[in-house]
Design an enzyme around this catalytic site. Structure first.
Site, short mmCIF file in Angstrom:
data_model
loop_
_atom_site.label_atom_id
_atom_site.label_comp_id
_atom_site.label_asym_id
_atom_site.label_seq_id
_atom_site.Cartn_x
_atom_site.Cartn_y
_atom_site.Cartn_z
N SER A 246 0.48 -0.88 -0.12
CA SER A 246 -0.07 -0.30 -0.51
C SER A 246 0.85 1.75 -0.12
O SER A 246 1.98 1.60 -1.33
CB SER A 246 -0.91 -0.23 1.51
OG SER A 246 -1.52 1.01 1.33
N THR A 247 0.99 1.85 1.33
CA THR A 247 1.78 3.41 1.08
C THR A 247 2.78 3.20 1.03
O THR A 247 3.35 1.96 1.69
CB THR A 247 1.35 3.73 2.50
OG1 THR A 247 0.21 4.61 2.79
CG2 THR A 247 1.57 5.37 2.27
N HIS B 34 -3.30 -1.35 -3.11
CA HIS B 34 -3.77 -0.26 -2.79
C HIS B 34 -3.56 0.97 -4.17
O HIS B 34 -2.76 1.61 -3.46
CB HIS B 34 -4.40 0.12 -1.44
CG HIS B 34 -3.98 -1.05 -0.17
ND1 HIS B 34 -3.99 -1.61 0.91
CD2 HIS B 34 -4.55 -2.11 -0.48
CE1 HIS B 34 -4.76 -2.00 1.68
NE2 HIS B 34 -4.97 -2.88 0.24
N MET C 133 -0.31 1.49 5.07
CA MET C 133 -0.53 1.82 6.39
C MET C 133 -2.06 0.56 6.86
O MET C 133 -2.23 0.15 5.79
CB MET C 133 -1.84 2.60 5.93
CG MET C 133 -0.99 3.99 5.93
SD MET C 133 -1.88 5.22 4.92
CE MET C 133 -3.66 5.01 7.20
N ASP D 210 -4.29 -4.99 6.53
CA ASP D 210 -4.56 -5.68 5.23
C ASP D 210 -3.71 -6.34 5.22
O ASP D 210 -2.08 -6.31 4.81
CB ASP D 210 -5.29 -4.78 4.05
CG ASP D 210 -5.76 -5.75 3.61
OD1 ASP D 210 -6.11 -6.64 3.40
OD2 ASP D 210 -5.41 -5.14 2.25
#
Length: 372
Positions: free
Chosen positions: A178-179, A205, A298, A301
Site C-alpha cells: 500500500s503506502t 492499494h 498503512m 490488510d
C-alpha cells in the site's frame, strides 16, 4: 516531529484548494497548518524556514511543479513526508507515478463530479488525515530507535496448525502493498530474474487507472512481463498480474490451469482490492505452495490472509520497519506472528529468489528419497 501536533505545509497554486485543505486540517486537533506556498520554489524556502513535519503538494503548478519540488526536497530531506494531490485521470495517474518515483511518500485523489462541497471535504479528509498521521508517526518512530525485527524460527521449524511439510516447490508468489508500495514493488520486481519459476500476483492499494499506469511503468523497467489483470487471465510462470483498482483479485482452478477472477465484493479493511482477499484465494488454490510477501503500507490488510497462508503450510516474508515508508501492514503481520522472515527491502528480491530456488531443490531431494 516537533511538539505534540503534526506541523503541515500546504503547497498548491489554487487559493481555493489551499483554503479547503487548511480548513480540513485545522479541524483536527492533531494537526497544525504552519504555512502555505503557491508553487514548489516557494515551498523549498518555506521548508527551511518553518521546518514542517509533512507537506501536501499539488502536482501542476507554475515556476516549479510538484514533481520537480519533490526531487529537490529529497536531496536535503530524504524522509520528510510528502503527500501529493492528484486527479483520477490517466494524466493525473501518470504525473502521480512520476512524483512517487521522485520520492513522494503517498498521494490523495481530488474528488471528481462530487455532488456537494461537504462530500468533497469529507472525501479529502478521509484520505489525507490518516495518511499524514501514519507517515509522520512512522518518521518519528524510525528516528527515535532502530527497528529490531523479532527473532525468526529456524529454517524448517514446524508451525502449530500448519499442514504437512511441503514436498513440492513453491507454485506462486503473492505480494501485498500500500503506502510506499509503488517504489517498493519497483525495487523488488526489477531485481527478480526474467526466468522466475513461478507466476506472481500483486495487490497494491490504488484506484482505477492508477493500477494500469503502475503496471505499465513496472513492465517498462523490469525483466518480467507485468500487466494489470483482466478477467480470465491465465496465471503462468514468469507473468506478473496486478489487481485492478476497484476490484478484488482472486484465483480459480479450471482444468489443469489457474485463472484470474475479478470480484466487486464489498471492500475488506476499507480496501478494494484487498490483500486479505487475494491471500485467502491463492491459499485455496495453491495450498502450501504459496510464498507471500507483505510490503510497506498503512493498516492491517494482509495480516489475516497471511495467517491463512501459513496455516496451509505456505510461507510469508514481511518488509522490515526501517525500510518501510509505513510499517502498518508488514508490522501487523509480524506482530500477529505470521511472518517467517522479516527482510529489508533491498534484500527482499534476493531472499525471495533464494527461497524459490531452495524449494525446488528440497522437492527434488524429497522425490529422490522416495524413489530410493
Amino acid at each position: 516531529m516537533s511538539g505534540s501536533r503534526i506541523r503541515v505545509l500546504i503547497v498548491d497554486d489554487s487559493v481555493v484548494i489551499r483554503r479547503l485543505i487548511k480548513e480540513i486540517l485545522d479541524a483536527d486537533s492533531r494537526i497544525e497548518v504552519v504555512g502555505v506556498a503557491h508553487n514548489g520554489q516557494v515551498a523549498l524556502g518555506k521548508v527551511e524556514e518553518l521546518k514542517p513535519d509533512a507537506l501536501t503538494m499539488d502536482i501542476e503548478m507554475p515556476v516549479m511543479n510538484g514533481v520537480e519540488a519533490v526531487r529537490a526536497l529529497r536531496k536535503t530531506h530524504p524522509r520528510l513526508p510528502i503527500v501529493m494531490f492528484s486527479t483520477l485521470t490517466e494524466r493525473g495517474a501518470s504525473a502521480t507515478m512520476d512524483a512517487l518515483a521522485a520520492g513522494a511518500s503517498d498521494y490523495v485523489t481530488k474528488p471528481a463530479n462530487v455532488g456537494s462541497v461537504m462530500e468533497s471535504r469529507q472525501n479529502i479528509k478521509d484520505q489525507l488525515v490518516p495518511k499524514l498521521v501514519a507517515l509522520t508517526g512512522a518518521r518519528k518512530l524510525v528516528g527515535a530507535r532502530p527497528a529490531m525485527p523479532p527473532a525468526q524460527p529456524p529454517v524448517g521449524q514446524s508451525r502449530a496448525g500448519a499442514s504437512a511439510r511441503r514436498t513440492q516447490p513453491f507454485g506462486l508468489l503473492a505480494i501485498g502493498s500500500s503506502t510506499g508500495g509503488p517504489d517498493a514493488l519497483a525495487t523488488v520486481l526489477s531485481a527478480l530474474p526474467g526466468d522466475l519459476p513461478v507466476p506472481v500476483v500483486i495487490t497494491q492499494h490504488m484506484p482505477p487507472v492508477f493500477t494500469k499506469m503502475l503496471a505499465q511503468r513496472l513492465d517498462s523497467t523490469c525483466r518480467l512481463s507485468i500487466s494489470e489483470a483482466v478477467e480470465g487471465d491465465a496465471v503462468e510462470r514468469g507473468r506478473v498480474l496486478i489487481a485492478p483498482g476497484g476490484l478484488h483479485l482472486e484465483l480459480k482452478s479450471r482444468g489443469t490451469g489457474v485463472f484470474v477472477h475479478l470480484s466487486d465484493a464489498p471492500p475488506e479493511n476499507f480496501c478494494r482490492p484487498a490483500v486479505d482477499v487475494m491471500f485467502r484465494s491463492v491459499s485455496a488454490v495453491y495450498r502450501n505452495r504459496v510464498l507471500a510477501v507483505v510490503l510497506t503500507g498503512m493498516g492491517r490488510d494482509g495480516a489475516s490472509g497471511a495467517g491463512v497462508i501459513r496455516t496451509a503450510g505456505g510461507e510469508v516474508f514481511a518488509q522490515d520497519e526501517a525500510s518501510s515508508v509505513v510499517w502498518g501492514m508488514p508490522g501487523a503481520t509480524v506482530m500477529a506472528g505470521q511472518a517467517d522472515r522479516v527482510v529489508p527491502l533491498e534484500q527482499m528480491a534476493s531472499t525471495v529468489a533464494s527461497a524459490l530456488v531452495q524449494s525446488q531443490g528440497a522437492s527434488r531431494a524429497v522425490a529422490d528419497g522416495v524413489r530410493a
